[in-house]
Design a protein around this motif. Structure first.
Motif: not given
Ligand code: F0G
Length: 458
Positions: A437-438, A455-458, A359-361
């Motif tokens: 990806r998150g 935003l950016e991808e993890i 959820k946090s991602q």
């Protein structure tokens, strides 16, 4: 009849839309810092970001635009608008604003003080933000069933009445300047509120002497759900259902950009003549003179006509079936759809669709971005990117109950082939779902951050 729905209108004006390649969409999304709000509309093929202000107006509404009277004070258009509000909603007084959030801001800055609480079944992002910036406390009390995306119940948007009563007793009615109820419950998957729940919510507020205002952006869709899901109302005309819904409230805020089927506008409507003078003084400072608020005469004409069109039962029958059909094609594409489908939108459970992303991602944002890359379809997250915040009373860090991706359907705009295309894009995307990806937030403003977040991808 085997056809899933029939449009009760035909097309008179068309707008060309551009098909883009995946490479073009990749470039557009990268430039937008992975936030679909920053992608130019031109680079979107099917735009389901919102049903707000994206509606197609009718020939009668365009005729109203020509009739618009632009007198600064007392324009004829204002009186036609006022008459429509009185006839359809039953409130005696109405003040126009440029859109829904201005109506909320007007009401709250008039009635609410710092540190006070305003309960709601669920505040939408702008009502929540309007209260938070004033140092007030928006409280969400939707029934717990709304947090289960799979149980099929008719009115999952309802207020939790026991919790409402307990909350008022806990903080004291003197700390609650007004109580609210949002129909339909946009932040809880567009689920409707039953007539019994509207009446009982009103009874609780009134038993404590708290004025009761409804957020009625989607009042006509809510009324239609009451007609088709509550057997007591199956033979009641929608126009009477709407009047009964409103009869329990002291007033309402409305974003006309939804169920008045226009592109811009809003209002506050109410019964108390004393409130009129307080709101009016505030309106003149913030929006404009009493008879135009933040709008042109022509906008008021379009709203007046649109309010009548919104309660047309052939239209509402089509509207609900059209939305339900999108739910069906998305389910068939292997996407977990929130059930039952809402009035203005289909909500997808992004957390369930991409269980490998916590959820946090922001799994629902990631799903929406992937759908844009696959098919040029734009949706919006109604999850933790939108609602993550610290509770002003307890300081507790709160994520959204569900990570939803909303497919909001502009009124009278998209055809069945558009919906089928969305289903095909979704099926294509789900083939490689594990590779999505998150995300993490690189930068965001403190309030209403989802609109501008990078935003950016993890
Ligand atoms: N209340 C609800 C329930 C809403 O859904 C919205 C807007 C507003 C108030 C504010 O109205 O946009 O005219 O200022 N919802 C849009 C949406 C933006 O996409 O759901 P506004």
């Amino acid at each position: 009849m085997t056809i899933p729905f029939m449009e009760p209108f035909r097309i008179k004006v068309v707008e060309k839309v551009k098909m883009t390649t995946r490479e073009e969409r990749q470039a557009a999304l990268a430039k937008a810092q992975l936030n679909l709000f920053n992608v130019p509309g031109e680079d979107v093929y099917i735009d389901l970001l919102t049903d707000s202000g994206t509606n197609a107006m009718s020939d009668e509404q365009w005729a109203g635009i020509m009739r618009g009277d632009e007198a600064y004070a007392g324009a004829k258009s204002y009186f036609r608008f006022e008459k429509a509000v009185q006839e359809i909603l039953g409130f005696e007084f109405v003040l126009p604003t440029h859109q829904g959030r201005a109506a909320e801001g007007l009401l709250f800055t008039t009635l609410v003080k710092r540190g006070q609480s305003v309960p709601n079944n669920r505040h939408f992002d702008t009502t929540q933000a309007n209260l938070l910036v004033m140092g007030a406390n928006p409280v969400d009390l939707t029934v717990v069933e709304s947090e289960d995306s799979q149980i099929e119940l008719p009115f999952k948007g309802n207020m939790d009445l026991a919790q409402l009563k307990a909350f008022i007793e806990k903080v004291g009615a003197e700390n609650i300047p007004l109580g609210m109820l949002t129909v339909t419950n946009n932040s809880a998957a567009g689920q409707p509120v039953s007539m019994d729940n509207i009446r009982e919510t009103a009874e609780i507020y009134h038993s404590f002497g708290i004025p009761f205002f409804m957020d009625i952006c989607r009042f006509a869709e809510n009324a239609w759900f009451i007609k088709i899901r509550d057997p007591k109302y199956k033979d009641t005309p929608v126009k009477d259902i709407v009047l009964e819904m409103m009869s329990y409230a002291d007033g309402a805020t409305m974003s006309a950009k939804k169920d008045a089927i226009v592109n811009m506008g809003g209002f506050v409507a109410f019964r108390d003549p004393e409130l009129k003078s307080k709101l009016a003084a505030n309106l003149i400072v913030r929006e404009g003179f009493l008879t135009y608020g933040g709008l042109s005469g022509r906008d008021l004409e379009a709203i007046a006509v649109g309010l009548h069109e919104a309660i047309d039962e052939e239209y509402l029958n089509y509207r609900e079936a059209h939305t339900r059909y999108l739910g069906k094609v998305l389910s068939e594409a292997g996407i977990p759809v929130y059930m039952p489908t809402g009035g203005h939108a289909v909500y997808v459970d992004g957390g369930k669709a991409l269980p490998h992303i916590p959820k946090s991602q922001y799994p629902a944002v990631a799903l929406g971005n992937a759908l844009y890359l696959t098919g040029g379809v734009r949706t919006t997250e109604i999850g933790s990117l939108m609602f993550e915040h610290n509770d002003p009373l307890t300081g507790e860090h709160l994520l959204a109950p569900l990570e939803l991706l909303r497919f909001a359907i502009p009124r009278r705009v998209y055809t069945r082939s558009h919906l089928d295309y969305i289903g095909e894009s979704a099926a294509e995307l789900m083939k490689n779902a594990e590779s999505i990806r998150g995300l993490r937030v690189k930068w965001a403003p403190p309030v209403l951050r989802h609109f501008m977040a990078q935003l950016e991808e993890i």
